[in-house]
Motif scaffolding. Structure first.
Motif, PDB file in Angstrom:
ATOM      1  N   ARG A 157      48.037  39.466  34.744  1.00  0.00           N
ATOM      2  CA  ARG A 157      49.269  39.985  35.250  1.00  0.00           C
ATOM      3  C   ARG A 157      50.621  41.084  34.448  1.00  0.00           C
ATOM      4  N   ALA A 158      50.431  40.767  32.931  1.00  0.00           N
ATOM      5  CA  ALA A 158      51.380  41.179  32.966  1.00  0.00           C
ATOM      6  C   ALA A 158      51.393  43.176  32.727  1.00  0.00           C
ATOM      7  N   VAL A 159      50.156  42.998  32.990  1.00  0.00           N
ATOM      8  CA  VAL A 159      49.872  44.271  33.077  1.00  0.00           C
ATOM      9  C   VAL A 159      49.951  45.008  34.273  1.00  0.00           C
ATOM     10  N   LEU A 160      49.977  43.876  35.299  1.00  0.00           N
ATOM     11  CA  LEU A 160      50.254  44.306  36.715  1.00  0.00           C
ATOM     12  C   LEU A 160      51.475  45.031  36.978  1.00  0.00           C
ATOM     13  N   ASP A 161      52.080  43.531  35.976  1.00  0.00           N
ATOM     14  CA  ASP A 161      53.523  43.023  36.893  1.00  0.00           C
ATOM     15  C   ASP A 161      54.042  44.809  37.509  1.00  0.00           C
ATOM     16  N   PRO A 162      54.468  45.424  35.953  1.00  0.00           N
ATOM     17  CA  PRO A 162      55.527  46.748  35.575  1.00  0.00           C
ATOM     18  C   PRO A 162      55.038  47.790  37.332  1.00  0.00           C
ATOM     19  N   PHE A 163      54.013  47.960  37.557  1.00  0.00           N
ATOM     20  CA  PHE A 163      53.508  48.064  38.572  1.00  0.00           C
ATOM     21  C   PHE A 163      53.436  47.774  39.980  1.00  0.00           C
ATOM     22  N   GLY A 164      54.178  46.490  40.114  1.00  0.00           N
ATOM     23  CA  GLY A 164      54.314  46.315  41.622  1.00  0.00           C
ATOM     24  C   GLY A 164      53.091  45.436  41.963  1.00  0.00           C
ATOM     25  N   VAL A 220      41.893  48.022  33.828  1.00  0.00           N
ATOM     26  CA  VAL A 220      43.162  48.016  34.879  1.00  0.00           C
ATOM     27  C   VAL A 220      44.311  49.401  34.209  1.00  0.00           C
ATOM     28  N   ARG A 221      44.331  49.235  33.769  1.00  0.00           N
ATOM     29  CA  ARG A 221      45.752  50.120  33.210  1.00  0.00           C
ATOM     30  C   ARG A 221      45.590  51.485  33.661  1.00  0.00           C
ATOM     31  N   PHE A 222      44.151  52.081  32.956  1.00  0.00           N
ATOM     32  CA  PHE A 222      43.804  52.891  33.903  1.00  0.00           C
ATOM     33  C   PHE A 222      43.632  53.321  35.663  1.00  0.00           C
ATOM     34  N   TRP A 223      43.531  52.910  35.943  1.00  0.00           N
ATOM     35  CA  TRP A 223      43.461  52.645  37.355  1.00  0.00           C
ATOM     36  C   TRP A 223      44.133  52.598  38.334  1.00  0.00           C
ATOM     37  N   LEU A 224      45.451  51.453  37.665  1.00  0.00           N
ATOM     38  CA  LEU A 224      47.266  51.569  37.960  1.00  0.00           C
ATOM     39  C   LEU A 224      47.924  52.489  37.590  1.00  0.00           C
ATOM     40  N   GLU A 225      47.234  53.077  36.699  1.00  0.00           N
ATOM     41  CA  GLU A 225      48.279  54.416  36.223  1.00  0.00           C
ATOM     42  C   GLU A 225      47.932  56.204  37.638  1.00  0.00           C
ATOM     43  N   ARG A 226      46.975  55.803  37.918  1.00  0.00           N
ATOM     44  CA  ARG A 226      45.992  56.390  38.449  1.00  0.00           C
ATOM     45  C   ARG A 226      46.731  56.217  40.220  1.00  0.00           C
ATOM     46  N   GLY A 227      47.644  54.956  40.215  1.00  0.00           N
ATOM     47  CA  GLY A 227      48.747  54.981  41.402  1.00  0.00           C
ATOM     48  C   GLY A 227      47.800  53.985  42.608  1.00  0.00           C
ATOM     49  N   VAL A 228      46.774  52.953  42.086  1.00  0.00           N
ATOM     50  CA  VAL A 228      46.508  51.778  42.941  1.00  0.00           C
ATOM     51  C   VAL A 228      47.118  50.815  43.047  1.00  0.00           C
ATOM     52  N   HIS A 229      47.153  50.090  43.953  1.00  0.00           N
ATOM     53  CA  HIS A 229      48.168  49.189  44.613  1.00  0.00           C
ATOM     54  C   HIS A 229      47.769  47.857  44.397  1.00  0.00           C
ATOM     55  N   GLY A 230      46.048  48.024  43.266  1.00  0.00           N
ATOM     56  CA  GLY A 230      46.099  46.034  43.583  1.00  0.00           C
ATOM     57  C   GLY A 230      44.272  45.965  43.042  1.00  0.00           C
ATOM     58  N   PHE A 231      44.073  44.998  43.379  1.00  0.00           N
ATOM     59  CA  PHE A 231      41.959  44.624  42.543  1.00  0.00           C
ATOM     60  C   PHE A 231      42.100  44.192  43.352  1.00  0.00           C
ATOM     61  N   ARG A 232      40.457  43.561  43.690  1.00  0.00           N
ATOM     62  CA  ARG A 232      40.323  42.714  44.036  1.00  0.00           C
ATOM     63  C   ARG A 232      39.123  41.924  43.100  1.00  0.00           C
ATOM     64  N   LEU A 233      39.137  40.691  42.817  1.00  0.00           N
ATOM     65  CA  LEU A 233      38.682  41.003  40.922  1.00  0.00           C
ATOM     66  C   LEU A 233      37.124  39.711  41.383  1.00  0.00           C
ATOM     67  N   ASP A 234      36.512  40.803  41.867  1.00  0.00           N
ATOM     68  CA  ASP A 234      35.239  40.427  41.718  1.00  0.00           C
ATOM     69  C   ASP A 234      34.065  38.963  40.511  1.00  0.00           C
ATOM     70  N   THR A 235      33.895  37.944  41.019  1.00  0.00           N
ATOM     71  CA  THR A 235      33.181  36.232  40.776  1.00  0.00           C
ATOM     72  C   THR A 235      34.886  36.504  39.559  1.00  0.00           C
ATOM     73  N   ILE A 236      35.733  36.494  39.858  1.00  0.00           N
ATOM     74  CA  ILE A 236      36.655  35.876  39.125  1.00  0.00           C
ATOM     75  C   ILE A 236      36.975  33.816  38.436  1.00  0.00           C
ATOM     76  N   ASN A 237      35.667  33.699  38.644  1.00  0.00           N
ATOM     77  CA  ASN A 237      35.849  32.233  37.430  1.00  0.00           C
ATOM     78  C   ASN A 237      34.728  32.428  36.624  1.00  0.00           C
ATOM     79  N   PHE A 238      33.464  33.530  36.809  1.00  0.00           N
ATOM     80  CA  PHE A 238      32.822  33.948  36.588  1.00  0.00           C
ATOM     81  C   PHE A 238      32.892  34.089  34.387  1.00  0.00           C
ATOM     82  N   TYR A 239      34.558  35.105  34.091  1.00  0.00           N
ATOM     83  CA  TYR A 239      34.757  35.802  33.603  1.00  0.00           C
ATOM     84  C   TYR A 239      34.296  34.843  32.255  1.00  0.00           C
TER      85      TYR A 239
END
Length: 544
Positions: free
Chosen positions: A265-272, A196-215
């Protein structure tokens, strides 16, 4: 909301709220190098089309390194681009162009499982003592050698596959080549958060999380109970897949997921940044959405499957969906969609006329939540009719002919009419472009004010212009026969009424003074305090 406001200055942490997100299936959007498969450079070339539509963001289905057994949803390297789609430099160029056009970029992360070709799995399956031995869900057989429990895979058969090297079964909720990660193991969680950090640092604004309830799967591997026939939902593969014969209490939807989503979410928040989770559950979708979006410390949005069902979205179904959502998740922020890469396109699925399709478009724009549009939806594309010999989808091949799979929704975009491949590729595409799609190509609709494409452009512009539609509450949703009406409440108040049937309907306006809006969309104006709606008619009124 206080948590969301503690973000780096200059970043709009709430950009996702009320946004229209345009889904791109990269294999089928635009081929830039003539190999018949869409790629990142092709997407970049076509971003102007999405900007002209008025979308706020794009969601790109997986483009990571993959053996493509499930067309990218089987990842073998989370932090690189598969050569068929291009390079990381191509992704950076796509990001730059999207930013220049004012489009946010969301990418599709598959965190519940990997490909069996991922280095993590190759190491894990070597033996029971290697450093990644516990990174996947491994289990002993029963004394008679059969799988550990009765869990079933969505793509058919047992969700357990025997591995001779470890003399154990591994879990796969999808294809046998898609082993499930063991998120009970802390190092797995940290590795995924590093992705997640790798792609946020590359500039993405967010994620669609596939099968989020299968983790997570039940750590005790308990059997799922059976589900009575009258409670089964066969929307995935009607009548042919016994997956829906179980109540999936233990192979997904586990409580441990909530703590992981807080870490995410804690990883997401600093990047907005923002995330929308795919909730794959026919029985508890709305309840899970409530759990995963509550408290402002997990994901911002989830999309349930209520509007992706085979049954047409009637006034009664719309009212029932919002009533159930308000009962269990009044503060949740849904993300609604009619179509995506896994479902039959809604024009075909609901057997919609052109007039009906236009009305459903406006209805979607008026709902509370964020929205996803699937590529080609803005052209009014029906499901493509794919012959068995043309199938690529393993799901369709497995269950043919009762279920034809997902390829009919995944055929290439048609950009022009004077080319057999619709301008998608200079060579034969990986799936065919069918004549009904050529007739509805972007080039055939772009300059026609009455086209479906321009209807979508007007509908998105209308939503963007109405603060109440993007951010406001939805109240007083009433179904009377085929007539659905509701109010959107923000700094202004908007009354919406939709006739979702083929008979004339009449409705009185709420108390107050109302002015007609949405005439450019074909909305019917009231006469006095009443409005008469013809088949598929609708009215939109702003309180004065």
């Amino acid at each position: 909301m206080a948590k969301q406001e503690q973000i780096v200055i200059g970043v709009d942490a709430n950009w996702w709220r009320g946004a229209v997100i345009y889904q791109i299936y990269p294999r089928s959007y635009q081929d830039s190098n003539g190999d018949g498969i869409g790629d990142l450079k092709g997407i970049t070339q076509r971003l102007d089309h999405i900007a002209s539509l008025g979308a706020d963001a794009i969601w790109i289905s997986p483009f990571f390194t993959s053996p493509m057994k499930d067309f990218g949803y089987d990842v073998s390297d989370y932090c690189d681009v598969d050569p068929m789609f291009g390079t990381l430099s191509d992704f950076d160029a796509l990001m730059a162009r999207a930013n220049a056009l004012g489009l946010k970029v969301m990418i599709d992360l598959v965190l519940s499982h990997t490909s069996d070709q991922h280095p993590w799995f190759k190491e894990s399956r070597k033996d029971r003592t290697n450093p990644r031995a516990d990174w996947y869900v491994w289990a002993e057989p029963k004394p008679d050698g059969t799988p550990p429990n009765n869990w079933l895979a969505i793509f058919g058969g047992s969700s357990w596959h025997w591995d001779a090297r470890r003399e154990q079964y591994y879990l796969h909720n999808f294809l046998t080549s898609q082993p499930d990660l063991n998120l009970h193991h802390e190092p797995v969680q940290e590795a995924l958060l590093d992705v997640v950090r790798f792609w946020l640092e590359r500039g993405v604004h967010g994620f669609r999380l596939d099968t989020i309830n299968f983790y997570f799967a039940d750590k005790y591997l308990r059997d799922n109970p059976s589900l009575p026939k009258e409670l089964r939902n066969d929307s995935i593969a009607p009548g042919v897949n016994p997956y829906n014969h179980q109540l999936h209490l233990f192979d997904k939807n586990q409580p441990e997921n909530l703590e992981f989503l807080k870490k995410f979410r804690a990883v997401l928040d600093p990047f907005g940044a923002a995330a929308v989770g795919e909730v794959g559950d026919a029985q508890r979708g709305l309840e899970i959405m409530a759990e995963y979006t509550s408290g402002g410390d997990k994901v911002q949005m989830c999309y349930p499957f209520e509007m992706l069902q085979p049954k047409r979205l009637t006034a009664d179904l719309l009212a029932d969906t919002f009533a159930r959502m308000n009962a269990v998740a009044p503060d949740a922020w849904p993300c609604w969609a009619y179509s995506n890469h896994d479902t039959v396109r809604h024009i075909t699925r609901w057997e919609l006329s052109d007039a009906a399709a236009r009305t459903y478009t406006v209805l979607l724009m008026c709902l509370r939540g964020s929205l996803c549009l699937y590529q080609g939806e803005e052209l009014g594309l029906p499901e493509a009719d794919i012959d068995f010999e043309e199938l690529q989808d393993p799901y369709g091949i497995e269950f043919w002919p009762e279920f034809k799979g997902r390829d009919g929704a995944r055929t290439p975009m048609a950009w022009v009419t004077d080319n057999a491949n619709g301008g998608f590729s200079e060579s034969n595409p990986w799936l065919p472009v069918k004549a009904p799609h050529l007739n509805r190509a972007v080039g055939a609709q772009d300059a026609d004010p009455a086209s479906m494409l321009n209807h979508y452009r007007r509908a998105l512009a209308f939503r963007r212009a109405q603060e109440a539609l993007r951010y406001g509450d939805l109240t007083a949703l009433v179904a009377t026969g085929e007539l659905a009406s509701f109010r959107r409440m923000g700094e202004e108040e908007i009354f919406c009424a939709f006739n979702l049937g083929t008979e004339q309907a009449r409705i009185g306006l709420p108390t107050g003074t109302w002015a007609a809006i949405g005439g450019e969309l074909g909305a019917t104006a009231a006469i006095g305090n009443e409005v008469t709606l013809g088949p598929w008619g609708f009215c939109l009124m702003r309180k004065e």
